[in-house]
Design an enzyme around this catalytic site. Structure first.
Site, PDB file in Angstrom:
ATOM      1  N   SER A   1       0.808  -0.990  -0.061  1.00  0.00           N
ATOM      2  CA  SER A   1      -0.021  -0.118   0.045  1.00  0.00           C
ATOM      3  C   SER A   1       0.914   1.275   0.103  1.00  0.00           C
ATOM      4  O   SER A   1       2.003   1.126   0.434  1.00  0.00           O
ATOM      5  CB  SER A   1      -1.050  -0.003   1.280  1.00  0.00           C
ATOM      6  OG  SER A   1      -1.876  -1.306   1.317  1.00  0.00           O
TER       7      SER A   1
HETATM    8  N1  SAH Z   1      -0.554  -4.199   3.934  1.00  0.00           N
HETATM    9  C1  SAH Z   1      -0.015  -5.046   2.773  1.00  0.00           C
HETATM   10  C2  SAH Z   1      -0.682  -5.232   1.795  1.00  0.00           C
HETATM   11  C3  SAH Z   1      -0.384  -6.306   0.898  1.00  0.00           C
HETATM   12  S1  SAH Z   1      -1.727  -6.411  -0.625  1.00  0.00           S
HETATM   13  C4  SAH Z   1       1.290  -4.301   2.431  1.00  0.00           C
HETATM   14  O1  SAH Z   1       1.303  -3.062   2.359  1.00  0.00           O
HETATM   15  O2  SAH Z   1       2.346  -4.946   2.288  1.00  0.00           O
HETATM   16  C5  SAH Z   1      -2.895  -7.354   0.071  1.00  0.00           C
HETATM   17  C6  SAH Z   1      -2.463  -8.834   0.500  1.00  0.00           C
HETATM   18  O3  SAH Z   1      -3.590  -9.456   0.870  1.00  0.00           O
HETATM   19  C7  SAH Z   1      -1.896  -9.546  -0.468  1.00  0.00           C
HETATM   20  O4  SAH Z   1      -0.453  -9.783  -0.128  1.00  0.00           O
HETATM   21  C8  SAH Z   1      -2.654 -10.706  -0.637  1.00  0.00           C
HETATM   22  O5  SAH Z   1      -1.787 -11.916  -1.185  1.00  0.00           O
HETATM   23  C9  SAH Z   1      -3.331 -10.864   0.711  1.00  0.00           C
HETATM   24  N2  SAH Z   1      -4.446 -11.485   0.611  1.00  0.00           N
HETATM   25  C10 SAH Z   1      -5.624 -11.455  -0.283  1.00  0.00           C
HETATM   26  N3  SAH Z   1      -6.700 -12.255   0.192  1.00  0.00           N
HETATM   27  C11 SAH Z   1      -6.275 -13.093   1.164  1.00  0.00           C
HETATM   28  C12 SAH Z   1      -6.637 -14.056   1.991  1.00  0.00           C
HETATM   29  N4  SAH Z   1      -7.831 -14.743   1.691  1.00  0.00           N
HETATM   30  N5  SAH Z   1      -5.962 -14.303   2.911  1.00  0.00           N
HETATM   31  C13 SAH Z   1      -4.620 -13.900   3.228  1.00  0.00           C
HETATM   32  N6  SAH Z   1      -4.171 -13.073   2.369  1.00  0.00           N
HETATM   33  C14 SAH Z   1      -4.795 -12.557   1.569  1.00  0.00           C
END
Ligand code: SAH
Length: 230
Positions: free
Chosen positions: A65
């Protein structure tokens, strides 16, 4: 606001934090200190510019993000990330916010990251090892697990703070169940159009929900749907 600054003028983590303070997004000393201590540069893939205000691709159809979104979520959760409290980061991705949470709740607290892409779980652990949160990973008060985050992580529930880093069509019930009375969850909700919701569990167990702002996150979905770009 989608982006507060761009370009490469900001080339230091401290400069990024100062910008977020100047724009009024970081409001408290505690959030500023935390973001100063956890260098975003450690969490952004090689070759990307870590300190501009933009989300960045991290592979697997996921993104880290933008700094202003991380700051907004830390401000919203600050009171629920006091030393000794329990925090859950769902969709922990690079591990950036998980590391920030761990620094705030400290070694007497418990911070859990859950992420369903095993490669991201491994790389996030390597990132955290290079950050100021490394000692908390070592002492066991911070851990990251490979699982479907829609189920939460019951082992260390109830949580004072739950952050969800991917947009859910609706708020998963297990996450509401794992929120402590008096605790707060911050979660983007929606499909194409999403709102960042602030979910407070009152002391009688009832729930109050308000909208903070409109946002655009990757979906909270199944691993297969994510990898297929659905
Ligand atoms: N806060 C993190 C956001 C990463 S993007 C950062 O800033 O690095 C959102 C993340 O959610 C991705 O890594 C994706 O793989 C994960 N995600 C999506 N659906 C998910 C689920 N059902 N369970 C666990 N992780 C999930």
């Amino acid at each position: 606001m989608e982006q507060y600054w761009s370009g490469s003028a900001i080339n230091k983590n401290k400069g990024m934090v100062e910008n977020l303070q100047n724009y009024g997004i970081i409001k408290s000393r505690k959030v500023a200190e935390t973001m100063e201590n956890i260098d975003r540069g450690v969490f952004v893939p090689n070759g990307a510019q870590p300190y501009i205000d933009s989300p960045m691709a991290i592979g697997y159809n996921a993104t880290i993000s933008a700094p202003h979104m991380h700051a907004i979520c830390l401000q919203l959760l600050e009171n629920y990330l006091q030393p000794g409290m329990h925090a859950l980061d769902v969709g922990s991705g690079t591990g950036y916010l998980t590391a920030c949470f761990a620094l705030m709740v400290g070694s007497n607290g418990r911070t859990v990251g859950v992420e369903h892409i095993p490669e991201l779980v491994s790389s996030s652990i390597k990132n955290i090892e290079k950050s100021a949160a490394a000692p908390l990973l070592k002492d066991g008060s911070l851990s990251v697990h490979d699982c479907d985050g829609r189920q939460g992580w019951p082992d260390f529930a109830p949580y004072d703070a739950i952050h969800v880093g991917a947009a859910a069509p609706e708020i998963p019930q297990p996450l509401i169940d794992q929120l402590k009375p008096g605790g707060r969850m911050v979660i983007p909700v929606g499909n194409a159009l999403q709102d960042l919701k602030v979910v407070d569990k009152n002391s009688d167990g009832s729930i109050s929900i308000r909208t903070e702002t409109s946002v655009r996150y990757v979906p909270l979905t199944s691993k297969e749907a994510q990898l297929n770009g659905e």
